[in-house]
Design an enzyme around this catalytic site. Sequence first.
Site, PDB file in Angstrom:
ATOM      1  CE  LYS A  73      -2.258  -6.575   4.464  1.00 52.75           C
ATOM      2  NZ  LYS A  73      -3.549  -6.462   3.750  1.00 52.75           N
ATOM      3  NE  ARG A 130      -9.275  -8.908  -0.575  1.00 56.14           N
ATOM      4  CZ  ARG A 130      -8.259  -8.143  -0.158  1.00 56.14           C
ATOM      5  NH1 ARG A 130      -7.088  -8.233  -0.743  1.00 56.14           N
ATOM      6  NH2 ARG A 130      -8.423  -7.286   0.816  1.00 56.14           N
ATOM      7  CG  HIS A 178      -9.610  -3.722   1.010  1.00 52.79           C
ATOM      8  ND1 HIS A 178      -8.849  -2.947   1.866  1.00 52.79           N
ATOM      9  CD2 HIS A 178      -8.746  -4.245   0.109  1.00 52.79           C
ATOM     10  CE1 HIS A 178      -7.576  -3.012   1.490  1.00 52.79           C
ATOM     11  NE2 HIS A 178      -7.483  -3.781   0.433  1.00 52.79           N
ATOM     12  NE  ARG A 209      -9.273  -2.032   6.632  1.00 55.32           N
ATOM     13  CZ  ARG A 209     -10.329  -1.725   5.876  1.00 55.32           C
ATOM     14  NH1 ARG A 209     -11.431  -1.275   6.426  1.00 55.32           N
ATOM     15  NH2 ARG A 209     -10.278  -1.900   4.571  1.00 55.32           N
ATOM     16  CE1 TYR A 267      24.670 -20.799 -11.478  1.00 50.52           C
ATOM     17  CE2 TYR A 267      23.683 -19.072 -10.121  1.00 50.52           C
ATOM     18  CZ  TYR A 267      24.285 -20.322 -10.238  1.00 50.52           C
ATOM     19  OH  TYR A 267      24.495 -21.069  -9.107  1.00 50.52           O
ATOM     20  CB  CYS A 327      23.528 -16.210  -7.383  1.00 51.72           C
ATOM     21  SG  CYS A 327      24.727 -15.738  -8.642  1.00 51.72           S
ATOM     22  CG  ASP A 362      22.843 -18.573  -1.559  1.00 56.25           C
ATOM     23  OD1 ASP A 362      21.733 -18.618  -0.992  1.00 56.25           O
ATOM     24  OD2 ASP A 362      23.328 -19.507  -2.212  1.00 56.25           O
TER      25      ASP A 362
HETATM   26  C1  LIG Z   1      -3.695  -5.026   3.721  1.00 58.28           C
HETATM   27  C2  LIG Z   1      -4.953  -4.366   4.073  1.00 58.28           C
HETATM   28  C3  LIG Z   1      -4.950  -3.021   4.474  1.00 58.28           C
HETATM   29  C4  LIG Z   1      -3.718  -2.139   4.422  1.00 58.28           C
HETATM   30  O1  LIG Z   1      -3.400  -1.878   3.080  1.00 58.28           O
HETATM   31  P1  LIG Z   1      -2.289  -0.780   2.709  1.00 58.28           P
HETATM   32  O2  LIG Z   1      -2.485  -0.563   1.262  1.00 58.28           O
HETATM   33  O3  LIG Z   1      -0.977  -1.393   3.030  1.00 58.28           O
HETATM   34  O4  LIG Z   1      -2.570   0.419   3.538  1.00 58.28           O
HETATM   35  C5  LIG Z   1      -6.148  -2.488   4.906  1.00 58.28           C
HETATM   36  N1  LIG Z   1      -7.293  -3.230   4.909  1.00 58.28           N
HETATM   37  C6  LIG Z   1      -7.325  -4.522   4.497  1.00 58.28           C
HETATM   38  C7  LIG Z   1      -8.611  -5.266   4.515  1.00 58.28           C
HETATM   39  C8  LIG Z   1      -6.162  -5.133   4.052  1.00 58.28           C
HETATM   40  O5  LIG Z   1      -6.205  -6.393   3.630  1.00 58.28           O
END
Ligand SMILES: *Cc1c(COP(=O)(O)O)cnc(C)c1O
Length: 381
Positions: A45, A143, A172, A228, A272, A319, A321
């Site tokens: 992602k 969530r 998660h 994951r 700045y 800045c 850029d």
């Molecule tokens: C982003 C995400 C992960 C991976 O998380 P990391 O901490 O980068 O390993 C795994 N499962 C879900 C549902 C996520 O949103």
Amino acid sequence: MWSNSAMSDALGQRPTRIRVDLDALSHNLRAIRAHVGVPVMGIVKANAYGHGLVPVARQLEAQGVDQLGVAFVEEGIALRKAGIATPILVLGGIFGPQVAQFIVHGLEITVSSLDKLRQAEAAAESLGRKAVIHLKIDTGMERIGVHGYSAGPFIEAAVASQWCVLKGIYSHLACADDPASPMTLQQLERFEDACAHFARIGAPLPLRHLANSGGVLHFPQTWLDMVRPGIVLYGVLPDPASRPSIDLRPALSLVSQVVYFKVVRAGSTVSYGATWTAPHDTRIVTIPIGYGDGFPRALSSRGQALVHGRRLPIVGRICMDQFMLDLGPDGSAYNEDEVVLIGAQGSESIRAEDVARLAGTIPYEILTGLNERIPRVYSGG
Ligand SMILES: *Cc1c(COP(=O)(O)O)cnc(C)c1O
């Protein structure tokens, strides 16, 4: 050695670039697999954590990754359009009007409520094609997902569904970055309680997955049927409290080149707001990257960069850029000399974790913040 990305053109490439070492990605995937011994869903992602969605997915696919995970359906569609054939789970919540897109593009759906299950079924039925789904159980993030303690009817409806193929069930972890947090095992217990419902109703257990990078690093109990990992795949640790239990190689470097050199007199201020004053006559170089590229402004007078293998301080405000580095009274550097902002030079290195600490954030935000104004160049693979 470095192949050009799509951003290069006949005028030559911008001196600021992100280098992605695809061999480091392969190494990390191999190391993670050897560590966990279960299938891996590579999380790509947010432009593969800034590394480039399609090139990273292609590399992981070539290495036989079992599954890919993205946050949004648009990311999944981009992968399919690029010819990625590996199973892809979209991890985010679904919007009713988008559900048909999942099915059309062969993307697996996160079903996070009974209503969403009904939406997936309706879309599948109207297309005459089954939807592949993973049920999302909330075990403590609050969530998305159905609370583990009330997941019975949700699981039963999914098992009975005519139009949904129940491939997985997942949750998660909120605190797995920290090996000392008791929250992870509590979440595991809640997840296992929810999964026990399959046995109670005599239904086959789908693929159970729970571990993010923190789980992969610290909690073998959470590996279950698939893991994951996101950030560790890119060779970066999720948190300063994390234990580096796997041999990881950072895949991303951020480099630029000196664009200007000058001598600044004692008492003169830089950038700045005139927040930094030269304490003595000194030599300053200007580097053509700024917060408009996602290089954090929080590094103003705090960050560092490598030039000629020396660690130099960023002085004054960053800045949009450009920013300035202090070479010191005797330092030298020439236009076009390489400047490393993340990565190694000589025997010195700056890790994404270091940048995050100095900027007061987490490495995830540093990596995903590097935007498309910076060309990516790929090596290896
Ligand atoms: C982003 C995400 C992960 C991976 O998380 P990391 O901490 O980068 O390993 C795994 N499962 C879900 C549902 C996520 O949103």
